[in-house]
Design a protein around this motif. Sequence first.
Motif, PDB file in Angstrom:
ATOM      1  N   VAL A  13       0.813  -1.087  -0.121  1.00 35.83           N
ATOM      2  CA  VAL A  13      -0.166  -0.098  -0.047  1.00 35.83           C
ATOM      3  C   VAL A  13       0.850   1.254   0.015  1.00 35.83           C
ATOM      4  N   GLU A  32      10.475   3.545   6.075  1.00 33.81           N
ATOM      5  CA  GLU A  32       9.867   2.079   6.579  1.00 33.81           C
ATOM      6  C   GLU A  32      10.724   1.833   7.822  1.00 33.81           C
ATOM      7  N   GLN A  33      10.127   1.114   8.724  1.00 29.88           N
ATOM      8  CA  GLN A  33      11.114   0.997   9.888  1.00 29.88           C
ATOM      9  C   GLN A  33      11.788  -0.306   9.849  1.00 29.88           C
ATOM     10  N   ALA A  40       2.813  -7.564   6.324  1.00 26.81           N
ATOM     11  CA  ALA A  40       1.936  -8.659   5.663  1.00 26.81           C
ATOM     12  C   ALA A  40       2.072  -8.933   3.969  1.00 26.81           C
ATOM     13  N   SER A  41       2.710  -7.477   3.459  1.00 27.32           N
ATOM     14  CA  SER A  41       3.046  -7.714   1.909  1.00 27.32           C
ATOM     15  C   SER A  41       4.222  -8.592   1.808  1.00 27.32           C
ATOM     16  N   ASN A  44       2.208 -12.948   2.513  1.00 27.93           N
ATOM     17  CA  ASN A  44       0.709 -13.207   1.932  1.00 27.93           C
ATOM     18  C   ASN A  44       0.933 -14.464   0.896  1.00 27.93           C
ATOM     19  N   PHE A  47      -2.623 -14.090  -3.803  1.00 29.90           N
ATOM     20  CA  PHE A  47      -3.763 -14.119  -4.493  1.00 29.90           C
ATOM     21  C   PHE A  47      -4.629 -12.956  -4.834  1.00 29.90           C
TER      22      PHE A  47
HETATM   23  C1  LIG Z   1      -1.016 -14.722   5.816  1.00 30.05           C
HETATM   24  C2  LIG Z   1      -1.671 -13.843   5.036  1.00 30.05           C
HETATM   25  C3  LIG Z   1      -2.214 -13.973   3.917  1.00 30.05           C
HETATM   26  C4  LIG Z   1      -2.802 -13.128   2.873  1.00 30.05           C
HETATM   27  N1  LIG Z   1      -3.131 -13.294   1.591  1.00 30.05           N
HETATM   28  C5  LIG Z   1      -3.494 -12.583   0.859  1.00 30.05           C
HETATM   29  C6  LIG Z   1      -3.740 -12.845  -0.532  1.00 30.05           C
HETATM   30  O1  LIG Z   1      -3.902 -13.894  -0.942  1.00 30.05           O
HETATM   31  N2  LIG Z   1      -4.420 -11.864  -1.282  1.00 30.05           N
HETATM   32  C7  LIG Z   1      -4.381 -10.659  -0.973  1.00 30.05           C
HETATM   33  O2  LIG Z   1      -5.033  -9.734  -1.720  1.00 30.05           O
HETATM   34  N3  LIG Z   1      -4.070 -10.146   0.396  1.00 30.05           N
HETATM   35  C8  LIG Z   1      -3.749 -11.091   1.349  1.00 30.05           C
HETATM   36  N4  LIG Z   1      -3.424 -10.800   2.477  1.00 30.05           N
HETATM   37  C9  LIG Z   1      -3.768  -9.413   2.864  1.00 30.05           C
HETATM   38  C10 LIG Z   1      -2.619  -8.656   2.226  1.00 30.05           C
HETATM   39  O3  LIG Z   1      -1.108  -9.072   2.651  1.00 30.05           O
HETATM   40  C11 LIG Z   1      -2.641  -7.059   3.046  1.00 30.05           C
HETATM   41  O4  LIG Z   1      -3.779  -6.554   2.847  1.00 30.05           O
HETATM   42  C12 LIG Z   1      -1.400  -6.258   2.528  1.00 30.05           C
HETATM   43  O5  LIG Z   1      -0.143  -6.947   2.220  1.00 30.05           O
HETATM   44  C13 LIG Z   1      -1.209  -4.852   3.315  1.00 30.05           C
HETATM   45  O6  LIG Z   1      -0.426  -4.154   2.818  1.00 30.05           O
HETATM   46  P1  LIG Z   1       0.290  -2.978   3.797  1.00 30.05           P
HETATM   47  O7  LIG Z   1       1.014  -2.179   2.792  1.00 30.05           O
HETATM   48  O8  LIG Z   1      -1.192  -2.094   3.958  1.00 30.05           O
HETATM   49  O9  LIG Z   1       0.524  -3.449   4.975  1.00 30.05           O
HETATM   50  P2  LIG Z   1       2.290  -4.110   5.061  1.00 30.05           P
HETATM   51  O10 LIG Z   1       2.576  -4.967   4.113  1.00 30.05           O
HETATM   52  O11 LIG Z   1       1.911  -4.808   6.479  1.00 30.05           O
HETATM   53  O12 LIG Z   1       3.302  -3.129   5.231  1.00 30.05           O
HETATM   54  C14 LIG Z   1       3.340  -2.098   6.387  1.00 30.05           C
HETATM   55  C15 LIG Z   1       4.413  -1.753   6.395  1.00 30.05           C
HETATM   56  O13 LIG Z   1       4.635  -0.558   7.529  1.00 30.05           O
HETATM   57  C16 LIG Z   1       6.014  -0.875   8.265  1.00 30.05           C
HETATM   58  N5  LIG Z   1       5.582   0.249   9.456  1.00 30.05           N
HETATM   59  C17 LIG Z   1       4.661  -0.200  10.407  1.00 30.05           C
HETATM   60  N6  LIG Z   1       4.864   0.791  11.459  1.00 30.05           N
HETATM   61  C18 LIG Z   1       5.845   1.619  11.125  1.00 30.05           C
HETATM   62  C19 LIG Z   1       6.157   2.828  11.455  1.00 30.05           C
HETATM   63  N7  LIG Z   1       5.926   3.403  12.558  1.00 30.05           N
HETATM   64  N8  LIG Z   1       7.164   3.552  10.766  1.00 30.05           N
HETATM   65  C20 LIG Z   1       7.623   3.187   9.657  1.00 30.05           C
HETATM   66  N9  LIG Z   1       7.249   1.952   9.005  1.00 30.05           N
HETATM   67  C21 LIG Z   1       6.271   1.191   9.636  1.00 30.05           C
HETATM   68  C22 LIG Z   1       5.934  -2.363   8.409  1.00 30.05           C
HETATM   69  O14 LIG Z   1       7.270  -2.411   8.688  1.00 30.05           O
HETATM   70  C23 LIG Z   1       5.607  -2.729   7.064  1.00 30.05           C
HETATM   71  O15 LIG Z   1       6.711  -2.917   6.200  1.00 30.05           O
HETATM   72  C24 LIG Z   1      -2.938 -11.687   3.560  1.00 30.05           C
HETATM   73  C25 LIG Z   1      -2.327 -11.319   4.514  1.00 30.05           C
HETATM   74  C26 LIG Z   1      -1.928 -12.230   5.575  1.00 30.05           C
HETATM   75  C27 LIG Z   1      -1.426 -11.908   6.862  1.00 30.05           C
END
Ligand SMILES: Cc1cc2nc3c(=O)[nH]c(=O)nc-3n(C[C@H](O)[C@H](O)[C@H](O)COP(=O)(O)OP(=O)(O)OC[C@H]3O[C@@H](n4cnc5c(N)ncnc54)[C@H](O)[C@@H]3O)c2cc1C
Length: 204
Positions: A13, A32-33, A40-41, A44, A47
């Motif tokens: 995201v 990014e920390q 989660a990215s 996962n 899919f």
């Molecule tokens: C087991 C599992 C399976 C999944 N399978 C699917 C799937 O098949 N298909 C699908 O569409 N979705 C799937 N999802 C959901 C998908 O992975 C998430 O919706 C998506 O990765 C979220 O992305 P994000 O960037 O919001 O969060 P994240 O990828 O979690 O990124 C957040 C980032 O912020 C950083 N961060 C946090 N706090 C701070 C801070 N204070 N300062 C700086 N950096 C910080 C973290 O280190 C991390 O890198 C799955 C999730 C899980 C857990």
Amino acid sequence: MSKSVIVIGGGIVGISVAYYAAREGFKVTLFEQQAFAFGASGRNAGFIWLHCRNPGWALEASLAGRKLYEELREELPAPFEIRADGGLIYFTDERQAPVFKEFVAARRADGLDMSLIDNAEVRKLVGPIRPDVVGALFCENDAQINTPTVVNAIAAGALAEGAAHSLRRRPRHRGRHDQRQLLRRPCRGRIRGVDGEADGSQRP
Ligand SMILES: Cc1cc2nc3c(=O)[nH]c(=O)nc-3n(C[C@H](O)[C@H](O)[C@H](O)COP(=O)(O)OP(=O)(O)OC[C@H]3O[C@@H](n4cnc5c(N)ncnc54)[C@H](O)[C@@H]3O)c2cc1C
């Protein structure tokens, strides 16, 4: 003077926000920390599953997102892994067929490329499938990505969106849990620099 955007988090995201904001001319700073795709990215299944997405806004957004991957494949400076082979949900009892047929008709009306396929077609698509499968729903829109590779590729795209002369890559060789990736300090260009690379080490 262009406005500044600060993005916290280098998951799919955050990195996407950074990329598209940079493309729109904003000065982007991403913090990014840990490591890109550390959350989660990086853990996962990847899919892109449109099969059962609710009709309306959710499906429209998902279809638009699915299409975006084709565009990203063309426009990003780095490759990523995607299997755009469709997805299926199988059934093992002929009595389920009418329900699946009704579901296919509804999904097609919603705008999905879905069909009901028989046992032989299922086996053509998936050789090693359980022997009692009699048919399946097949949705051509479904796909699977290797998410950390997507995050990495979009990060490369975000960098490329900054003025080339102001970009710097400064890898740091720290322990995995002490890595920091920063797209930071805009200076003339939109993204100042990037440290490190996508981790994704938690994927199976
Ligand atoms: C087991 C599992 C399976 C999944 N399978 C699917 C799937 O098949 N298909 C699908 O569409 N979705 C799937 N999802 C959901 C998908 O992975 C998430 O919706 C998506 O990765 C979220 O992305 P994000 O960037 O919001 O969060 P994240 O990828 O979690 O990124 C957040 C980032 O912020 C950083 N961060 C946090 N706090 C701070 C801070 N204070 N300062 C700086 N950096 C910080 C973290 O280190 C991390 O890198 C799955 C999730 C899980 C857990």
